[in-house]
Design a protein around this motif. Structure first.
Motif, PDB file in Angstrom:
ATOM      1  N   ARG A  44      -2.576   2.764  17.734  1.00 44.61           N
ATOM      2  CA  ARG A  44      -2.590   2.406  16.317  1.00 44.61           C
ATOM      3  C   ARG A  44      -2.897   3.655  15.494  1.00 44.61           C
ATOM      4  O   ARG A  44      -3.484   4.609  16.021  1.00 44.61           O
ATOM      5  N   PRO A  45      -2.565   3.658  14.215  1.00 49.34           N
ATOM      6  CA  PRO A  45      -2.881   4.821  13.376  1.00 49.34           C
ATOM      7  C   PRO A  45      -4.363   5.162  13.344  1.00 49.34           C
ATOM      8  O   PRO A  45      -4.728   6.337  13.263  1.00 49.34           O
ATOM      9  N   ASP A  46      -5.240   4.166  13.452  1.00 46.12           N
ATOM     10  CA  ASP A  46      -6.664   4.495  13.414  1.00 46.12           C
ATOM     11  C   ASP A  46      -7.186   5.027  14.749  1.00 46.12           C
ATOM     12  O   ASP A  46      -8.358   5.376  14.855  1.00 46.12           O
ATOM     13  N   ASP A  47      -6.323   5.138  15.758  1.00 42.30           N
ATOM     14  CA  ASP A  47      -6.693   5.780  17.026  1.00 42.30           C
ATOM     15  C   ASP A  47      -6.487   7.294  16.965  1.00 42.30           C
ATOM     16  O   ASP A  47      -6.925   8.012  17.859  1.00 42.30           O
ATOM     17  N   VAL A  48      -5.818   7.780  15.925  1.00 44.58           N
ATOM     18  CA  VAL A  48      -5.519   9.211  15.809  1.00 44.58           C
ATOM     19  C   VAL A  48      -6.768   9.948  15.336  1.00 44.58           C
ATOM     20  O   VAL A  48      -7.335   9.635  14.294  1.00 44.58           O
ATOM     21  N   VAL A  49      -7.191  10.940  16.141  1.00 46.35           N
ATOM     22  CA  VAL A  49      -8.362  11.747  15.772  1.00 46.35           C
ATOM     23  C   VAL A  49      -7.972  13.186  15.446  1.00 46.35           C
ATOM     24  O   VAL A  49      -8.773  13.926  14.882  1.00 46.35           O
TER      25      VAL A  49
ATOM     26  N   ALA B 190     -14.220  17.243  23.484  1.00 43.58           N
ATOM     27  CA  ALA B 190     -14.387  17.323  22.029  1.00 43.58           C
ATOM     28  C   ALA B 190     -13.967  18.697  21.514  1.00 43.58           C
ATOM     29  O   ALA B 190     -13.533  18.823  20.370  1.00 43.58           O
ATOM     30  N   ASN B 191     -14.063  19.719  22.339  1.00 45.44           N
ATOM     31  CA  ASN B 191     -13.666  21.065  21.927  1.00 45.44           C
ATOM     32  C   ASN B 191     -12.164  21.177  21.682  1.00 45.44           C
ATOM     33  O   ASN B 191     -11.727  22.089  20.984  1.00 45.44           O
ATOM     34  N   VAL B 192     -11.377  20.266  22.245  1.00 48.32           N
ATOM     35  CA  VAL B 192      -9.929  20.273  21.993  1.00 48.32           C
ATOM     36  C   VAL B 192      -9.676  20.204  20.492  1.00 48.32           C
ATOM     37  O   VAL B 192      -8.799  20.886  19.959  1.00 48.32           O
ATOM     38  N   LEU B 193     -10.473  19.410  19.800  1.00 47.40           N
ATOM     39  CA  LEU B 193     -10.277  19.234  18.361  1.00 47.40           C
ATOM     40  C   LEU B 193     -10.598  20.498  17.574  1.00 47.40           C
ATOM     41  O   LEU B 193     -10.129  20.672  16.459  1.00 47.40           O
ATOM     42  N   ASN B 194     -11.380  21.397  18.155  1.00 49.01           N
ATOM     43  CA  ASN B 194     -11.720  22.651  17.476  1.00 49.01           C
ATOM     44  C   ASN B 194     -10.527  23.594  17.358  1.00 49.01           C
ATOM     45  O   ASN B 194     -10.558  24.528  16.561  1.00 49.01           O
ATOM     46  N   PHE B 195      -9.502  23.388  18.165  1.00 42.96           N
ATOM     47  CA  PHE B 195      -8.332  24.267  18.134  1.00 42.96           C
ATOM     48  C   PHE B 195      -7.266  23.794  17.158  1.00 42.96           C
ATOM     49  O   PHE B 195      -6.253  24.456  16.984  1.00 42.96           O
ATOM     50  N   LEU B 196      -7.489  22.653  16.531  1.00 43.17           N
ATOM     51  CA  LEU B 196      -6.526  22.122  15.568  1.00 43.17           C
ATOM     52  C   LEU B 196      -6.812  22.678  14.189  1.00 43.17           C
ATOM     53  O   LEU B 196      -7.939  23.080  13.892  1.00 43.17           O
ATOM     54  N   PRO B 197      -5.802  22.680  13.317  1.00 46.62           N
ATOM     55  CA  PRO B 197      -6.058  23.126  11.945  1.00 46.62           C
ATOM     56  C   PRO B 197      -7.152  22.270  11.325  1.00 46.62           C
ATOM     57  O   PRO B 197      -7.209  21.067  11.546  1.00 46.62           O
ATOM     58  N   ARG B 198      -8.029  22.871  10.566  1.00 43.71           N
ATOM     59  CA  ARG B 198      -9.137  22.152   9.952  1.00 43.71           C
ATOM     60  C   ARG B 198      -8.650  21.160   8.897  1.00 43.71           C
ATOM     61  O   ARG B 198      -9.197  20.091   8.744  1.00 43.71           O
ATOM     62  N   ILE B 199      -7.640  21.548   8.149  1.00 39.39           N
ATOM     63  CA  ILE B 199      -7.148  20.702   7.064  1.00 39.39           C
ATOM     64  C   ILE B 199      -5.665  20.440   7.263  1.00 39.39           C
ATOM     65  O   ILE B 199      -4.876  21.364   7.437  1.00 39.39           O
ATOM     66  N   VAL B 200      -5.308  19.159   7.245  1.00 41.21           N
ATOM     67  CA  VAL B 200      -3.900  18.748   7.230  1.00 41.21           C
ATOM     68  C   VAL B 200      -3.748  17.884   5.986  1.00 41.21           C
ATOM     69  O   VAL B 200      -4.440  16.891   5.808  1.00 41.21           O
ATOM     70  N   ARG B 201      -2.868  18.278   5.131  1.00 37.34           N
ATOM     71  CA  ARG B 201      -2.710  17.591   3.839  1.00 37.34           C
ATOM     72  C   ARG B 201      -1.922  16.295   3.996  1.00 37.34           C
ATOM     73  O   ARG B 201      -1.015  16.193   4.821  1.00 37.34           O
ATOM     74  N   LYS B 202      -2.285  15.327   3.179  1.00 37.03           N
ATOM     75  CA  LYS B 202      -1.600  14.026   3.193  1.00 37.03           C
ATOM     76  C   LYS B 202      -0.111  14.185   2.927  1.00 37.03           C
ATOM     77  O   LYS B 202       0.715  13.482   3.500  1.00 37.03           O
ATOM     78  N   GLU B 203       0.218  15.148   2.068  1.00 36.36           N
ATOM     79  CA  GLU B 203       1.626  15.378   1.736  1.00 36.36           C
ATOM     80  C   GLU B 203       2.415  15.817   2.975  1.00 36.36           C
ATOM     81  O   GLU B 203       3.568  15.448   3.146  1.00 36.36           O
ATOM     82  N   GLN B 204       1.785  16.628   3.817  1.00 32.63           N
ATOM     83  CA  GLN B 204       2.444  17.072   5.050  1.00 32.63           C
ATOM     84  C   GLN B 204       2.705  15.894   5.974  1.00 32.63           C
ATOM     85  O   GLN B 204       3.776  15.796   6.575  1.00 32.63           O
ATOM     86  N   VAL B 205       1.721  15.012   6.100  1.00 30.35           N
ATOM     87  CA  VAL B 205       1.857  13.851   6.978  1.00 30.35           C
ATOM     88  C   VAL B 205       2.913  12.897   6.436  1.00 30.35           C
ATOM     89  O   VAL B 205       3.758  12.399   7.179  1.00 30.35           O
ATOM     90  N   ALA B 206       2.897  12.663   5.138  1.00 34.58           N
ATOM     91  CA  ALA B 206       3.871  11.768   4.520  1.00 34.58           C
ATOM     92  C   ALA B 206       5.290  12.319   4.641  1.00 34.58           C
ATOM     93  O   ALA B 206       6.254  11.550   4.700  1.00 34.58           O
ATOM     94  N   ALA B 207       5.430  13.627   4.714  1.00 27.50           N
ATOM     95  CA  ALA B 207       6.752  14.252   4.756  1.00 27.50           C
ATOM     96  C   ALA B 207       7.360  14.317   6.155  1.00 27.50           C
ATOM     97  O   ALA B 207       8.491  14.781   6.297  1.00 27.50           O
TER      98      ALA B 207
END
Length: 120
Positions: free
Chosen positions: A99-104, A35-52
């Protein structure tokens, strides 16, 4: 006679095996570490970034926390629909059986996207 009994009591309290408090199991330690792996990721990723995320972007999938119930939804909790609508990301997931809902977790850096996936 009281001093030896007090010393024995202190020694017993200091030893987790004899005090009734079990040492954390490997499974508990693994769950905490993964679970600590997720602590090293950016806290916020904007929808616009993902869509782009454009075709030709390298999408790397990382399966995390296999066999462990993950209680952290990471930084991708609100991005499932946006990931599903992006053909580059949804096709990369489908190719590997995800699937997209598997992405954490998601990390977008330059022309590379890291997707951290976990099946609930």
């Amino acid at each position: 006679m009281l001093k030896p009994a007090a010393i024995a009591l202190l020694l017993t309290l200091g030893n987790p095996v004899t005090s009734g408090v079990a040492a954390p199991s490997f499974a508990d330690q693994y769950a905490r570490m993964c679970a600590n792996v997720l602590n090293f990721l950016p806290r916020i990723v904007r929808k616009e970034q993902v869509a782009a995320v454009a075709p030709g972007t390298a999408v790397l999938l990382h399966s995390i926390c296999r066999g462990v119930q993950l209680n952290d939804f990471g930084n991708a909790a609100g991005l499932t629909r946006t990931i599903a609508r992006n053909p580059t990301l949804s096709q990369a997931l489908a190719r590997r059986g995800w699937r997209p809902d598997d992405v954490v977790g998601i990390n977008i850096h330059g022309d590379t996207v890291d997707l951290y996936v976990h099946r609930f």
